[in-house]
Design a protein around this motif. Sequence first.
Motif, PDB file in Angstrom:
ATOM      1  N   TYR A   1      -9.694  -8.176   8.608  1.00  0.00           N
ATOM      2  CA  TYR A   1     -10.942  -7.739   7.969  1.00  0.00           C
ATOM      3  C   TYR A   1     -11.272  -6.259   8.186  1.00  0.00           C
ATOM      4  O   TYR A   1     -12.419  -5.861   8.089  1.00  0.00           O
ATOM      5  CB  TYR A   1     -12.130  -8.605   8.445  1.00  0.00           C
TER       6      TYR A   1
ATOM      7  N   SER B   1       0.837  -1.217   0.000  1.00  0.00           N
ATOM      8  CA  SER B   1       0.000   0.000   0.000  1.00  0.00           C
ATOM      9  C   SER B   1       0.868   1.263   0.000  1.00  0.00           C
ATOM     10  O   SER B   1       0.557   2.243  -0.692  1.00  0.00           O
ATOM     11  CB  SER B   1      -0.959  -0.004   1.187  1.00  0.00           C
ATOM     12  N   ARG B   2       1.981   1.238   0.745  1.00  0.00           N
ATOM     13  CA  ARG B   2       2.867   2.418   0.756  1.00  0.00           C
ATOM     14  C   ARG B   2       3.535   2.604  -0.617  1.00  0.00           C
ATOM     15  O   ARG B   2       3.691   3.737  -1.085  1.00  0.00           O
ATOM     16  CB  ARG B   2       3.958   2.267   1.828  1.00  0.00           C
TER      17      ARG B   2
ATOM     18  N   TYR C   1      -6.058  -5.500   7.944  1.00  0.00           N
ATOM     19  CA  TYR C   1      -5.664  -6.313   9.094  1.00  0.00           C
ATOM     20  C   TYR C   1      -6.939  -6.872   9.724  1.00  0.00           C
ATOM     21  O   TYR C   1      -7.813  -6.086  10.158  1.00  0.00           O
ATOM     22  CB  TYR C   1      -4.933  -5.475  10.153  1.00  0.00           C
TER      23      TYR C   1
ATOM     24  N   GLY D   1      -3.872  -9.519   1.702  1.00  0.00           N
ATOM     25  CA  GLY D   1      -3.279 -10.802   1.349  1.00  0.00           C
ATOM     26  C   GLY D   1      -4.223 -11.670   0.552  1.00  0.00           C
ATOM     27  O   GLY D   1      -3.802 -12.436  -0.323  1.00  0.00           O
ATOM     28  N   GLY D   2      -5.512 -11.561   0.818  1.00  0.00           N
ATOM     29  CA  GLY D   2      -6.501 -12.442   0.198  1.00  0.00           C
ATOM     30  C   GLY D   2      -6.933 -11.988  -1.185  1.00  0.00           C
ATOM     31  O   GLY D   2      -6.602 -10.898  -1.640  1.00  0.00           O
TER      32      GLY D   2
ATOM     33  N   THR E   1      -1.574 -10.207  -1.980  1.00  0.00           N
ATOM     34  CA  THR E   1      -0.165  -9.814  -1.789  1.00  0.00           C
ATOM     35  C   THR E   1       0.661 -10.954  -1.205  1.00  0.00           C
ATOM     36  O   THR E   1       1.882 -10.938  -1.311  1.00  0.00           O
ATOM     37  CB  THR E   1      -0.050  -8.585  -0.862  1.00  0.00           C
TER      38      THR E   1
END
Length: 198
Positions: free
Chosen positions: A94, A18-19, A92, A139-140, A175
């Motif tokens: 959900y 994201s960064r 993080y 991640g999902g 990710t």
Amino acid sequence: MKTLLRIDSSFNVEDSFSRNAADHYETLWRELHPASKVVYRDLEKFEMPHLTQSVFSAFNTTEVSDNGLHISNMLIDELESADTVLISSPVYNYATPSTLKAYIDHVVRINRTFGYDPENYTRKGLLSGKKAAVIVSRGGMPINGESPDGVERYLQGILNFIGIVEVDTFSIYGTTHEGSANRFRSTKEQITQCFNQN
Ligand SMILES: Cc1cc2nc3c(=O)[nH]c(=O)nc-3n(C[C@H](O)[C@H](O)[C@H](O)COP(=O)(O)O)c2cc1C
């Protein structure tokens, strides 16, 4: 002179998706607005307190004394002076990181960022005339083409509530799965396309 307010929230400061995507957005934004200013609010570095009863009570007073409002005042001043607000958030458990939720709790404030009309029971966002971009990494993978946690929709809803209605959202999925580099590249391309359209 235009101002970009950039808010990052991943606790990963080395190789966060994201960064990194927010870096790309900022680079393109600076190219579009050469004589510009970027205000950086990094929620990993700033000690963001939870909203307390006493600070929330002070939101509703008209007293001039501080009442613990200095953090809320400072963050809202930053929002008010921005032309574009960029928020980057990982998912993080959900949700957004708790630091970003605490940030939101300090800036959603009656008579500063939204108004309330008790006669009609209606609320109105007060930060009009601004744009925003939201970048979310997780991640999902999507489920039936949709975000499994709704973080983009939540952040967009908060921005809309305080009056920022023009919001672009960018999602980075998977990710932690194979092929993450390709998916990240495609999100960066979406950001680039967004600037090419404007
Ligand atoms: C504490 C924690 C909780 C997480 N919870 C989720 C989750 O609920 N859903 C998901 O898709 N990924 C979850 N992830 C994975 C992150 O969303 C993923 O690593 C993402 O790339 C983090 O963003 P960043 O790369 O910008 O730091 C979690 C990671 C951590 C560290």
